[in-house]
Design a protein around this motif. Sequence first.
Motif, PDB file in Angstrom:
ATOM      1  N   GLY A  89      39.664  36.065  38.413  1.00 54.66           N
ATOM      2  CA  GLY A  89      40.063  35.249  39.568  1.00 54.66           C
ATOM      3  C   GLY A  89      41.284  34.406  39.259  1.00 54.66           C
TER       4      GLY A  89
ATOM      5  N   ASN B  75      37.625  40.735  43.366  1.00 56.02           N
ATOM      6  CA  ASN B  75      36.832  40.759  44.598  1.00 56.02           C
ATOM      7  C   ASN B  75      35.359  40.999  44.301  1.00 56.02           C
TER       8      ASN B  75
ATOM      9  N   SER C 263      42.764  43.333  41.289  1.00 52.92           N
ATOM     10  CA  SER C 263      42.282  42.592  42.456  1.00 52.92           C
ATOM     11  C   SER C 263      40.891  43.058  42.889  1.00 52.92           C
ATOM     12  N   SER C 264      40.593  44.347  42.740  1.00 51.09           N
ATOM     13  CA  SER C 264      39.248  44.827  43.095  1.00 51.09           C
ATOM     14  C   SER C 264      38.210  44.249  42.139  1.00 51.09           C
TER      15      SER C 264
ATOM     16  N   VAL D   7      33.495  37.957  42.852  1.00 48.56           N
ATOM     17  CA  VAL D   7      33.053  37.010  43.881  1.00 48.56           C
ATOM     18  C   VAL D   7      31.761  37.492  44.536  1.00 48.56           C
TER      19      VAL D   7
END
Length: 305
Positions: A21, A201, A197-198, A204
Amino acid sequence: MNLNDRFLIKVPASTANLGPGFDSMGLAVNLYLSLEVEKSVKWEVSSASAELMDFPTDDTHFICQIAIQTAAKYGIDLQPCKITVDSNIPLARGLGSSAAAIIAGIELADAVGRIGLTQQEKLLIATEIEGHPDNVGASLFGGLVIGAYQQNEVDMLSISNISFEMVAVIPNEILLTKDSRGVLPSEFTRETAIQASSTANLLVAALLTENWELAGKMMEQDLFHQPYRKPLIHGYQEIEKVAKSLGAFGVALSGAGPTVLCFTEKGKGKKLEQGLISQFSEMTAKLLTIDYIGSSVKEMERFVK
């Protein structure tokens, strides 16, 4: 807020990134910077903490500078204050000491100058100073924060219905953020950016659904910064190996490092802390929990018997 002449500002420490992140995810933890503030005729800053003794004692102190500059943005010449600073946030260890100081300065300006800043306004000012919203957002709002800063706007969500524990393994040596940023690549391929980025994601989603095993896996698969920074951290791989053998579900650098955070389910942190203390006696291992309150400003009378 109408305060009397004496009040207390309390700001939690924070950890950023949680692995993938990068510059967007932060978490407030239960270490604190506190300021006892009394309106005065000149700026005076003192501290009983040995680690803070070398800082300026007048208006050139970083927190005072942030406060004065924040008030000036609103056309206010801030009344001087006598401030006693206390903190158990380690300096230059990746636990958001500078972000906590920024939030403290903004809260000081708001309280003394009676500006009436909203939380969103405080967040934007802090992000403009810090350059990214993760640490400052966590110190301001508490809990887990996820934010984006673009076109001079900050959008952020704070999540408080989440619970786990962490053990911070803190090396004795400092690591300045600018040095740790210097090893990062200036650009990524599209394929790497998608993967990175995946992973963030999915981290999270795993945290929000309490899928701790998956959360830990995503922490380790970060591509944004940890592969480049881990070699700067003495003993990272050994800490990671030992922590996982003691029940940690995930391990990640705290911000830019050098602190290493070992994540575990609620109620299991004490055992993890004790195990890490025995294995890494040359470092400091400290059990941390999530701070859900964020920064606060309260009249001193409530704290004086």
